[in-house]
Enzyme design. Structure first.
Site, short mmCIF file in Angstrom:
data_model
loop_
_atom_site.label_atom_id
_atom_site.label_comp_id
_atom_site.label_asym_id
_atom_site.label_seq_id
_atom_site.Cartn_x
_atom_site.Cartn_y
_atom_site.Cartn_z
CG ASP A 274 -2.21 0.76 0.99
OD1 ASP A 274 -2.35 1.39 -0.07
OD2 ASP A 274 -3.08 0.74 1.88
CD GLU B 91 -3.27 5.22 1.24
OE1 GLU B 91 -4.24 5.50 0.52
OE2 GLU B 91 -2.79 4.05 1.31
CG HIS C 267 -2.24 3.41 -3.18
ND1 HIS C 267 -2.97 3.89 -2.13
CD2 HIS C 267 -2.07 4.45 -4.03
CE1 HIS C 267 -3.22 5.18 -2.31
NE2 HIS C 267 -2.69 5.54 -3.47
CG HIS D 136 -8.08 5.18 3.99
ND1 HIS D 136 -6.74 5.51 3.93
CD2 HIS D 136 -8.27 4.25 3.01
CE1 HIS D 136 -6.15 4.82 2.97
NE2 HIS D 136 -7.05 4.05 2.39
#
Length: 292
Positions: free
Chosen positions: A25, A27, A77, A132
């Site tokens: 991912d 972030e 992602h 999130h």
């Protein structure tokens, strides 16, 4: 920076022939702190996809150093087209593109001996850089069997179903705190310290690469299939608006249990995550402009 655990590499426990999955991912990658860093098309995204690829290569170096024979990198992602294939360690393979049946965990069912959660982040409703759970801002909370669930916790549940240990988790300090609960044996690498949703104290890539490589090499000592843990699960999702709960409640098995909350039961984690993926897709499609 806050305390975090990364064992200094010592004598490597080489585990030849092991196959590893990296769920990557963005972030939680080195230096990432705000929207433009992770949304395709901006100059910042172009810059940070290189740092993201650098994090992946650092982990690959440690895995191969400690005896991994095959590593599949699953781009996890957003558009799932962020990593730079041309810059990837040539010993690895990369799964890129969207609409995978198992989403972020595609490949966990292929006989791998361990999984790395790279660039992960805290869940919806919690402090953390760009925190999130699947949707960037419509979901305010997710619960797996009554426990608040980040993407990491959900994906760890999927890994357990296939008998695959979580070897390493990287991200900000909030991500590492979360992972200590759902993957207590995993190596943890804190690449930044959360100051706010859009700010962090960051380590430069040369330092995070060293930490990631060392932790990945150490983590290989835990690689190897475990007993599969298969059983029923319940997922509940809370949204920031009532119409999103209403929209997702039309899905078979999904029930509206509150003004902004839905829930559903599934016979196993794979089916639970497939249904959760449908819930998030329907919710995203029900968002209308600036009013949400």
């Amino acid at each position: 920076m806050g305390a975090f655990r990364v064992r200094a590499p010592g004598v490597l426990a080489r585990v030849p022939g092991m196959r590893i999955l990296i769920s990557a991912d963005m972030e939680g990658a080195t230096g990432v702190t705000w929207t433009d860093d992770v949304v395709p098309g901006s100059p910042q995204w172009d810059r940070f996809r290189r740092l993201f690829t650098g994090d992946v290569n650092a982990v690959l170096a440690g895995l191969f150093e400690a005896g991994a024979s095959d590593v599949l990198v699953n781009e996890a992602h957003s558009s799932q087209r962020n990593l730079l294939l041309e810059d990837l360690d040539p010993r690895a393979r990369m799964l890129t593109g969207r609409h995978k049946p198992l989403s972020m965990m595609q490949g966990v069912d292929s006989g791998v001996d361990g999984v790395v959660f790279l660039g992960y982040h805290a869940g919806a409703g919690f402090d953390g850089v760009l925190s999130h759970t699947y949707l960037e801002n419509q979901i305010t909370g997710v619960w797996l069997d009554d426990v608040p669930a980040s993407e990491g916790r959900l994906n760890a549940g999927m890994a357990a179903e296939y008998g695959v240990p979580v070897l390493l988790v990287s991200g900000d300090d909030k991500t590492c705190e979360d992972a200590r609960d759902y993957a207590p044996e995993a190596e943890l690498v804190q690449v930044k310290e959360c100051v706010s949703r859009y700010a962090a104290i960051c380590l430069p890539p040369s330092r995070t690469a060293e930490l990631l490589t060392g932790a990945a090499a150490d983590a290989m000592s835990r690689a190897g299939r475990e007993e599969r843990r298969v059983g029923p699960h319940r997922i509940e999702v809370e949204f920031d608006a009532s119409h999103l709960a209403q929209a997702t409640a039309v899905i078979p098995t999904v029930e509206q249990i509150g003004t902004r909350r839905v829930g559903f039961d599934a016979p196993d984690m794979t089916e639970a995550m497939k249904c959760f993926k449908v819930v998030t897709a329907i919710a995203a499609g029900a968002v209308q402009g600036i009013y949400g």
